[in-house]
Write a protein that holds these residues in place. Structure first.
Motif, PDB file in Angstrom:
ATOM      1  N   VAL A 100      -5.673   3.292  -3.089  1.00  0.00           N
ATOM      2  CA  VAL A 100      -5.131   2.330  -2.124  1.00  0.00           C
ATOM      3  C   VAL A 100      -5.106   2.953  -0.727  1.00  0.00           C
ATOM      4  N   ILE A 101      -4.606   4.170  -0.636  1.00  0.00           N
ATOM      5  CA  ILE A 101      -4.477   4.846   0.659  1.00  0.00           C
ATOM      6  C   ILE A 101      -5.842   5.073   1.295  1.00  0.00           C
ATOM      7  N   PHE A 102      -6.801   5.587   0.535  1.00  0.00           N
ATOM      8  CA  PHE A 102      -8.124   5.832   1.109  1.00  0.00           C
ATOM      9  C   PHE A 102      -8.825   4.527   1.476  1.00  0.00           C
ATOM     10  N   GLY A 103      -8.528   3.450   0.754  1.00  0.00           N
ATOM     11  CA  GLY A 103      -9.066   2.147   1.152  1.00  0.00           C
ATOM     12  C   GLY A 103      -8.514   1.707   2.498  1.00  0.00           C
TER      13      GLY A 103
ATOM     14  N   ASP B 137     -10.034   8.338  24.023  1.00  0.00           N
ATOM     15  CA  ASP B 137     -11.291   8.895  24.549  1.00  0.00           C
ATOM     16  C   ASP B 137     -12.381   8.968  23.480  1.00  0.00           C
ATOM     17  N   GLY B 138     -12.483   7.906  22.680  1.00  0.00           N
ATOM     18  CA  GLY B 138     -13.556   7.811  21.695  1.00  0.00           C
ATOM     19  C   GLY B 138     -13.274   8.462  20.356  1.00  0.00           C
ATOM     20  N   ILE B 139     -12.104   9.074  20.184  1.00  0.00           N
ATOM     21  CA  ILE B 139     -11.751   9.712  18.912  1.00  0.00           C
ATOM     22  C   ILE B 139     -10.640   8.888  18.258  1.00  0.00           C
ATOM     23  N   ALA B 140     -10.852   8.485  16.996  1.00  0.00           N
ATOM     24  CA  ALA B 140      -9.864   7.684  16.281  1.00  0.00           C
ATOM     25  C   ALA B 140      -8.878   8.590  15.563  1.00  0.00           C
ATOM     26  N   TYR B 141      -7.603   8.288  15.716  1.00  0.00           N
ATOM     27  CA  TYR B 141      -6.521   8.988  15.038  1.00  0.00           C
ATOM     28  C   TYR B 141      -5.823   7.978  14.131  1.00  0.00           C
ATOM     29  N   VAL B 142      -5.875   8.236  12.821  1.00  0.00           N
ATOM     30  CA  VAL B 142      -5.265   7.341  11.830  1.00  0.00           C
ATOM     31  C   VAL B 142      -4.065   8.072  11.239  1.00  0.00           C
ATOM     32  N   SER B 143      -2.933   7.363  11.101  1.00  0.00           N
ATOM     33  CA  SER B 143      -1.745   8.027  10.558  1.00  0.00           C
ATOM     34  C   SER B 143      -0.900   7.056   9.754  1.00  0.00           C
ATOM     35  N   GLY B 144       0.014   7.629   8.988  1.00  0.00           N
ATOM     36  CA  GLY B 144       1.023   6.838   8.313  1.00  0.00           C
ATOM     37  C   GLY B 144       0.545   5.991   7.156  1.00  0.00           C
TER      38      GLY B 144
ATOM     39  N   THR C 228       0.171   2.849 -10.419  1.00  0.00           N
ATOM     40  CA  THR C 228       1.149   3.450 -11.320  1.00  0.00           C
ATOM     41  C   THR C 228       1.114   4.970 -11.326  1.00  0.00           C
ATOM     42  N   ASP C 229       0.102   5.573 -10.713  1.00  0.00           N
ATOM     43  CA  ASP C 229       0.021   7.026 -10.671  1.00  0.00           C
ATOM     44  C   ASP C 229      -0.621   7.465  -9.353  1.00  0.00           C
ATOM     45  N   GLU C 230      -0.706   8.762  -9.151  1.00  0.00           N
ATOM     46  CA  GLU C 230      -1.222   9.307  -7.896  1.00  0.00           C
ATOM     47  C   GLU C 230      -2.667   8.898  -7.649  1.00  0.00           C
ATOM     48  N   TYR C 231      -3.452   8.815  -8.702  1.00  0.00           N
ATOM     49  CA  TYR C 231      -4.862   8.440  -8.552  1.00  0.00           C
ATOM     50  C   TYR C 231      -4.980   7.015  -8.008  1.00  0.00           C
ATOM     51  N   GLU C 232      -4.267   6.080  -8.633  1.00  0.00           N
ATOM     52  CA  GLU C 232      -4.316   4.687  -8.185  1.00  0.00           C
ATOM     53  C   GLU C 232      -3.756   4.545  -6.770  1.00  0.00           C
ATOM     54  N   GLN C 233      -2.679   5.246  -6.477  1.00  0.00           N
ATOM     55  CA  GLN C 233      -2.110   5.198  -5.139  1.00  0.00           C
ATOM     56  C   GLN C 233      -3.070   5.785  -4.109  1.00  0.00           C
ATOM     57  N   SER C 234      -3.768   6.860  -4.471  1.00  0.00           N
ATOM     58  CA  SER C 234      -4.745   7.464  -3.561  1.00  0.00           C
ATOM     59  C   SER C 234      -5.886   6.507  -3.257  1.00  0.00           C
TER      60      SER C 234
ATOM     61  N   ARG D  48       2.012   1.640   0.063  1.00  0.00           N
ATOM     62  CA  ARG D  48       2.940   0.511   0.212  1.00  0.00           C
ATOM     63  C   ARG D  48       2.394  -0.479   1.237  1.00  0.00           C
ATOM     64  N   PRO D  49       1.725  -1.514   0.788  1.00  0.00           N
ATOM     65  CA  PRO D  49       1.315  -2.528   1.748  1.00  0.00           C
ATOM     66  C   PRO D  49       2.473  -3.426   2.162  1.00  0.00           C
ATOM     67  N   GLY D  50       3.584  -3.321   1.460  1.00  0.00           N
ATOM     68  CA  GLY D  50       4.782  -4.100   1.762  1.00  0.00           C
ATOM     69  C   GLY D  50       5.986  -3.303   1.307  1.00  0.00           C
ATOM     70  N   ASP D  51       6.837  -3.932   0.511  1.00  0.00           N
ATOM     71  CA  ASP D  51       8.044  -3.264   0.027  1.00  0.00           C
ATOM     72  C   ASP D  51       7.839  -2.501  -1.280  1.00  0.00           C
ATOM     73  N   LYS D  52       6.715  -2.739  -1.971  1.00  0.00           N
ATOM     74  CA  LYS D  52       6.508  -2.120  -3.278  1.00  0.00           C
ATOM     75  C   LYS D  52       5.307  -1.183  -3.252  1.00  0.00           C
ATOM     76  N   VAL D  53       5.398  -0.100  -4.034  1.00  0.00           N
ATOM     77  CA  VAL D  53       4.291   0.842  -4.161  1.00  0.00           C
ATOM     78  C   VAL D  53       3.236   0.224  -5.064  1.00  0.00           C
ATOM     79  N   VAL D  54       1.968   0.343  -4.664  1.00  0.00           N
ATOM     80  CA  VAL D  54       0.847  -0.161  -5.448  1.00  0.00           C
ATOM     81  C   VAL D  54       0.291   0.992  -6.281  1.00  0.00           C
TER      82      VAL D  54
END
Length: 87
Positions: free
Chosen positions: A53-56, A26-33, A45-51, A37-43
């Motif tokens: 990736v996630i926010f991107g 109904d016009g509201i976007a729900y983003v989850s999950g 080396t630390d929480e900042y870099e991972q964040s 990890r865009p695949g099998d490996k974590v992108v």
């Protein structure tokens, strides 16, 4: 109620019938999950870099749904160890 599944080539979808990374209801976007990890490996080396990736990925899903980051009203973040937060 209208439900639309949103996909983005930059964000891999989980296997069918598990969940969706983004639904517009109904016009509201729900983003989850979102993880660093865009695949099998974590992108990153630390929480900042991972964040970054996630926010991107979140940004990509919001834009694919027709919105912008300025439209986001709530984000819930889970961390494994808050003591690791150095920034």
């Amino acid at each position: 109620m209208t439900i639309r599944r949103v996909t983005s080539p930059d964000v891999p979808e989980p296997p069918p019938e598990r969940w969706s990374n983004c639904l517009v209801v109904d016009g509201i976007a729900y983003v989850s999950g979102m993880t660093a990890r865009p695949g099998d490996k974590v992108v990153g080396t630390d929480e900042y870099e991972q964040s970054k990736v996630i926010f991107g990925k979140i940004k990509g899903m919001v834009e694919a749904a027709g919105g912008a980051m300025a439209d986001v009203v709530k984000i819930t973040v889970y961390v494994t160890n808050i003591k690791n937060n150095t920034r």
